[in-house]
Design an enzyme around this catalytic site. Structure first.
Site, PDB file in Angstrom:
ATOM      1  N   THR A  84      13.804 -20.204  10.175  1.00 58.60           N
ATOM      2  CA  THR A  84      14.821 -20.843   9.146  1.00 58.60           C
ATOM      3  C   THR A  84      13.570 -22.460   8.550  1.00 58.60           C
ATOM      4  OG1 THR A  84      15.898 -23.009  11.204  1.00 58.60           O
ATOM      5  CG2 THR A  84      17.173 -20.526  10.517  1.00 58.60           C
ATOM      6  N   HIS A  85      14.356 -22.786   7.268  1.00 57.07           N
ATOM      7  CA  HIS A  85      12.769 -24.005   7.016  1.00 57.07           C
ATOM      8  C   HIS A  85      11.729 -22.721   6.780  1.00 57.07           C
ATOM      9  CE1 HIS A  85      15.755 -26.824   7.183  1.00 57.07           C
ATOM     10  NE2 HIS A  85      16.213 -26.071   7.940  1.00 57.07           N
ATOM     11  N   SER A 138      -4.168  -3.111  -7.209  1.00 53.10           N
ATOM     12  CA  SER A 138      -4.733  -3.455  -7.848  1.00 53.10           C
ATOM     13  C   SER A 138      -5.582  -3.134  -8.877  1.00 53.10           C
ATOM     14  CB  SER A 138      -5.329  -4.604  -6.740  1.00 53.10           C
ATOM     15  OG  SER A 138      -6.407  -5.342  -7.378  1.00 53.10           O
ATOM     16  N   LYS A 164      -4.851  -1.971  -2.498  1.00 54.80           N
ATOM     17  CA  LYS A 164      -3.744  -2.820  -2.465  1.00 54.80           C
ATOM     18  C   LYS A 164      -2.772  -2.280  -2.692  1.00 54.80           C
ATOM     19  CE  LYS A 164      -4.186  -7.602  -2.967  1.00 54.80           C
ATOM     20  NZ  LYS A 164      -2.354  -8.183  -3.860  1.00 54.80           N
ATOM     21  N   GLU A 181       9.534  -8.072  -7.221  1.00 55.59           N
ATOM     22  CA  GLU A 181       8.370  -8.980  -9.070  1.00 55.59           C
ATOM     23  C   GLU A 181       9.094  -8.675  -9.512  1.00 55.59           C
ATOM     24  OE1 GLU A 181       4.602  -7.439  -8.675  1.00 55.59           O
ATOM     25  OE2 GLU A 181       4.031  -8.565  -7.091  1.00 55.59           O
TER      26      GLU A 181
END
Length: 457
Positions: free
Chosen positions: A184-185, A315, A321, A328
């Site tokens: 949390t946070h 990439s 990668k 996204e």
């Protein structure tokens, strides 16, 4: 042979491309509104065609349209609905706010094709007098808006949502035994299972499904029969009800004639309502996609609790990668939906007197939202969620080193002593158990009995 033919309307003669089925009014709009690249959505064109098809049948039943004309119009509409004339609807979204020119585009294409099918020189089907009989752009356009929107939500969006929900449900069951650290946070919190965490995602979609389904019911009311201002001028009083019945029979969706045509022509609050529910879905999809990419971050310098499919190189410069590209894409879709919601809300507020003249931009944004969410959920489901896996070793490592397990000691030694243990462990780089024993507040046996992550979920 000439590349053009001459068409006529009330303003005079117009050159129209010879191979196109549209007429003078469509061509005028095409030339007068060379704005942007956004065209009237094909879903709307098909919905409009359904209206024209139903109108031919209803007007014939009312004794207003001869059998020969009805048959030709229905056949022409069926060809349009089969996709044979998709290239003949070229008009921009940025046109008259009532959508009159798109209404005429549909009228002209259907009329020209119906005349070819009729093949009788002495009987001509007119785009206004026959195809547009008992109608106005002002009631047909909002009718087509509701038909297209309800169809796309029901036939495409909700099934896509259900598939994603089912995949998450399967993962929830598969990983319900894995205890992980909660957050949390963006900070460590008490444990839960990975299945419990995913159950939150699944229930979000269940709620969205219910809210969207409920909101979509408001689209069942149709403006047809209101004609120009809502009074029903030039239409039989039963026309609206008969049209709703005919459209329902064809689409297998439950439509009815709006109780108040004055509202139906000038207000689009139903679409605001539906899009609000879709925005809620977008907000939850944003959260789910963000959770996935955070939890899959790494693989060695991030959280790394989940692994996601390697769909493409991540990439152009860094070999090996892998990026969370599906997350996204889905989060970008959510951003677009939030923008569409602002556009729809403002446009819907602009009804003046008997008509809202922001209809094209309203339906364009609504259908774009539905299409993007439908495709986005399907892609995220197939290319990411279905292949998502738990990294149990990393998850266990985080649980074992978490300081927030100290919460289990609260009932036994109190909040302040438990906090002291956590601070000692952090400052002296000790395990929680080492710090607890160092304080002397508890014994090793007590610690092993009380601090059991599996019992904290």
């Amino acid at each position: 042979m000439s590349d053009f033919r001459i068409e006529r309307d009330t303003l005079g003669e117009v050159k129209v491309p010879a191979d196109k089925y549209w007429g003078a009014q469509t061509e005028r709009s095409r030339k007068n509104f060379k704005i942007g690249i956004e065209k009237m959505p094909q879903e709307l064109i098909y919905a409009f065609t359904l209206v024209k098809r139903a109108a031919a049948i209803v007007n014939h039943d009312l004794g207003k349209l001869p059998e020969t004309k009805k048959t030709a119009i229905v056949s022409a509409c069926d060809e349009v609905l089969n996709g044979q004339f998709d290239s003949h609807f070229p008009l921009a979204v940025w046109q008259t706010g009532s959508g009159t020119q798109t209404n005429m585009n549909v009228n002209e294409v259907i009329a020209r094709r119906a005349n070819e099918l009729l093949n009788k020189g002495d009987i001509r089907i007119h785009p206004n007098d026959d195809i547009n009989m008992s109608q106005s752009s002002n009631d047909t356009f909002p009718t087509a808006m509701h038909i297209a929107a309800l169809h796309e939500v029901t036939i495409h969006l909700l099934p896509s949502l259900k598939k994603l929900k089912q995949t998450i449900k399967q993962k929830e069951t598969e990983y319900n035994h894995i205890v992980k650290i909660g957050r949390t946070h963006l900070q460590d919190a008490t444990p839960l299972t990975l299945g419990q965490e995913m159950s939150g995602w699944r229930y979000m979609l269940e709620k969205n499904e219910r809210m969207i389904t409920k909101a979509a019911e408001s689209l069942q009311g149709l403006a047809i029969g209101g004609t120009a201002v809502g009074t029903g001028i030039n239409a039989d009083k039963s026309f609206g009800d008969k049209m709703a019945n005919a459209i329902s029979a064809y689409t297998k969706l439950a439509f009815h004639s709006s109780e108040n045509k004055f509202q139906a022509l000038t207000s689009h609050s139903e679409i605001v309502y539906v899009h609000g529910a879709l925005k809620g879905l977008a907000a939850d999809l944003m959260k789910i996609a963000n959770d996935v990419r955070w939890l899959a971050s790494g693989p060695r310098s991030g959280i790394g609790e989940l692994t996601i499919p390697a769909n493409e190189p991540g990439s152009s410069i860094m070999p090996g990668k892998v990026n969370p590209t599906q997350s996204e894409a889905l989060t970008m879709i959510a951003c677009q939906v939030f923008g569409n919601d602002a556009t729809i809300g403002f446009a819907a507020s602009q009804g003046n007197f008997e008509l809202n003249v922001f209809k094209p931009v309203v339906i364009y944004n609504l259908l774009q939202t539905i299409r993007l969410l439908t495709d986005g959920m399907q892609s995220f489901n197939e290319k990411c969620m279905s292949g998502l896996e738990a990294n149990e070793e990393k998850i266990k490592e985080y649980v074992n080193q978490s300081l927030m397990l100290v919460t289990a000691l609260n009932p036994h030694i109190g909040y302040e002593k438990a906090a002291e243990i956590a601070k000692l462990a952090f400052n002296d780089q000790l395990t929680l158990k080492e710090a607890a024993l160092k304080t002397g507040y508890i014994t090793e046996e007590q610690y092993d009995e009380w601090v059991v992550p599996e019992k904290m979920v």
